[in-house]
Write a protein that holds these residues in place. Structure first.
Motif, PDB file in Angstrom:
ATOM      1  N   ALA A 137      93.143 -13.025-106.482  1.00 55.21           N
ATOM      2  CA  ALA A 137      93.191 -14.322-105.792  1.00 55.21           C
ATOM      3  C   ALA A 137      92.736 -14.178-104.345  1.00 55.21           C
ATOM      4  N   THR A 138      93.167 -13.130-103.685  1.00 56.07           N
ATOM      5  CA  THR A 138      92.768 -12.913-102.294  1.00 56.07           C
ATOM      6  C   THR A 138      91.274 -12.652-102.204  1.00 56.07           C
ATOM      7  N   ARG A 139      90.732 -11.882-103.128  1.00 54.80           N
ATOM      8  CA  ARG A 139      89.282 -11.637-103.149  1.00 54.80           C
ATOM      9  C   ARG A 139      88.536 -12.960-103.280  1.00 54.80           C
ATOM     10  N   PHE A 140      88.994 -13.840-104.176  1.00 59.77           N
ATOM     11  CA  PHE A 140      88.360 -15.139-104.360  1.00 59.77           C
ATOM     12  C   PHE A 140      88.398 -15.935-103.054  1.00 59.77           C
ATOM     13  N   VAL A 141      89.551 -15.958-102.401  1.00 58.23           N
ATOM     14  CA  VAL A 141      89.689 -16.716-101.159  1.00 58.23           C
ATOM     15  C   VAL A 141      88.762 -16.154-100.090  1.00 58.23           C
ATOM     16  N   VAL A 142      88.723 -14.836 -99.927  1.00 51.88           N
ATOM     17  CA  VAL A 142      87.845 -14.225 -98.924  1.00 51.88           C
ATOM     18  C   VAL A 142      86.389 -14.589 -99.214  1.00 51.88           C
ATOM     19  N   ASP A 143      86.003 -14.565-100.465  1.00 55.25           N
ATOM     20  CA  ASP A 143      84.615 -14.850-100.836  1.00 55.25           C
ATOM     21  C   ASP A 143      84.244 -16.327-100.729  1.00 55.25           C
ATOM     22  N   HIS A 144      85.218 -17.237-100.826  1.00 50.38           N
ATOM     23  CA  HIS A 144      84.911 -18.667-100.891  1.00 50.38           C
ATOM     24  C   HIS A 144      85.485 -19.495 -99.749  1.00 50.38           C
ATOM     25  N   ALA A 145      86.170 -18.900 -98.814  1.00 48.38           N
ATOM     26  CA  ALA A 145      86.798 -19.667 -97.730  1.00 48.38           C
ATOM     27  C   ALA A 145      85.751 -20.455 -96.951  1.00 48.38           C
ATOM     28  N   PRO A 146      86.054 -21.719 -96.645  1.00 48.10           N
ATOM     29  CA  PRO A 146      85.103 -22.556 -95.907  1.00 48.10           C
ATOM     30  C   PRO A 146      85.238 -22.421 -94.388  1.00 48.10           C
ATOM     31  N   CYS A 147      85.880 -21.350 -93.937  1.00 39.44           N
ATOM     32  CA  CYS A 147      86.099 -21.137 -92.508  1.00 39.44           C
ATOM     33  C   CYS A 147      86.219 -19.633 -92.264  1.00 39.44           C
ATOM     34  N   PRO A 148      86.213 -19.220 -91.002  1.00 39.20           N
ATOM     35  CA  PRO A 148      86.435 -17.797 -90.731  1.00 39.20           C
ATOM     36  C   PRO A 148      87.797 -17.343 -91.261  1.00 39.20           C
ATOM     37  N   VAL A 149      87.854 -16.075 -91.662  1.00 36.60           N
ATOM     38  CA  VAL A 149      89.061 -15.496 -92.256  1.00 36.60           C
ATOM     39  C   VAL A 149      89.523 -14.319 -91.408  1.00 36.60           C
ATOM     40  N   LEU A 150      90.819 -14.286 -91.120  1.00 35.64           N
ATOM     41  CA  LEU A 150      91.442 -13.117 -90.502  1.00 35.64           C
ATOM     42  C   LEU A 150      92.237 -12.430 -91.597  1.00 35.64           C
ATOM     43  N   LEU A 151      91.796 -11.233 -91.962  1.00 36.83           N
ATOM     44  CA  LEU A 151      92.415 -10.467 -93.036  1.00 36.83           C
ATOM     45  C   LEU A 151      93.240  -9.356 -92.403  1.00 36.83           C
ATOM     46  N   VAL A 152      94.551  -9.379 -92.631  1.00 39.92           N
ATOM     47  CA  VAL A 152      95.442  -8.405 -91.994  1.00 39.92           C
ATOM     48  C   VAL A 152      96.075  -7.491 -93.037  1.00 39.92           C
ATOM     49  N   TRP A 153      96.460  -6.312 -92.587  1.00 38.23           N
ATOM     50  CA  TRP A 153      97.240  -5.401 -93.429  1.00 38.23           C
ATOM     51  C   TRP A 153      98.696  -5.813 -93.311  1.00 38.23           C
ATOM     52  N   PRO A 154      99.444  -5.850 -94.402  1.00 36.49           N
ATOM     53  CA  PRO A 154     100.856  -6.235 -94.321  1.00 36.49           C
ATOM     54  C   PRO A 154     101.750  -5.128 -93.772  1.00 36.49           C
TER      55      PRO A 154
END
Length: 170
Positions: A137-154
């Motif tokens: 699901a996260t891969r899909f969101v990163v690939d399809h987000a309509p805005c810049p994405v900040l991806l953080v390590w938990p």
């Protein structure tokens, strides 16, 4: 700058901390939780398909004959609200809480429309760097987000020693 923070069990703290640290003080922040209806749906289906027949000696007062999917749905909704409450408290500033349900990855992408930033966390393999650190699901969101994405390590990210070896070149 409008910021959407995807709040999920297990990674929400890192996302909220990143938004708190990096979003301008006047930026509107939306805390987003998506309720996955697959589990309650499975409970409804199991009850209807396998357990839907009334037991000849069953007593409705004992709960026999009531659909467990409804209770699972209530519990999931309460857990989502609790997660949003905890995230809002940790954020420590005004925010809007949004709860949606449906296909998680598609709901996140839809909710990010019009946002200036989407904050989310890696949710896959946390022991090494690389693409497997993202769940489907996260891969899909990163690939399809309509805005810049900040991806953080938990949590603390793994070191660069976890990179796969460089392939030999002829």
């Amino acid at each position: 700058m409008a910021v959407v923070v995807w709040v999920t069990e297990g990674t929400w703290r890192a996302c909220v901390d990143a938004a708190r640290a990096l979003a301008p003080a006047d930026a509107p922040i939306v805390l987003l939780h998506i309720g996955d209806r697959d589990v309650p749906g499975a409970a409804h289906g199991a009850f209807a398909g396998l357990m839907g027949r009334r037991h000849p000696r069953g007593n409705p007062a004992d709960g026999w004959g009531s659909d467990p999917g409804s209770r699972v749905e209530e519990l999931a909704d309460a857990a989502g609200r609790g997660l949003l409450d905890a995230a809002a408290e940790r954020l420590g500033r005004p925010c809007r809480r949004v709860e949606r349900s449906g296909r998680v990855e598609r709901e996140v992408v839809a909710a990010a429309e019009g946002a200036d930033l989407l904050v989310l966390a890696r949710d896959g393999d946390r022991t090494r760097l690389g693409p497997r650190s993202l769940g489907p699901a996260t891969r899909f969101v990163v690939d399809h987000a309509p805005c810049p994405v900040l991806l953080v390590w938990p949590g603390p990210p793994p070191g660069t020693a976890t990179l796969p070896p460089h392939p030999d070149r002829p």
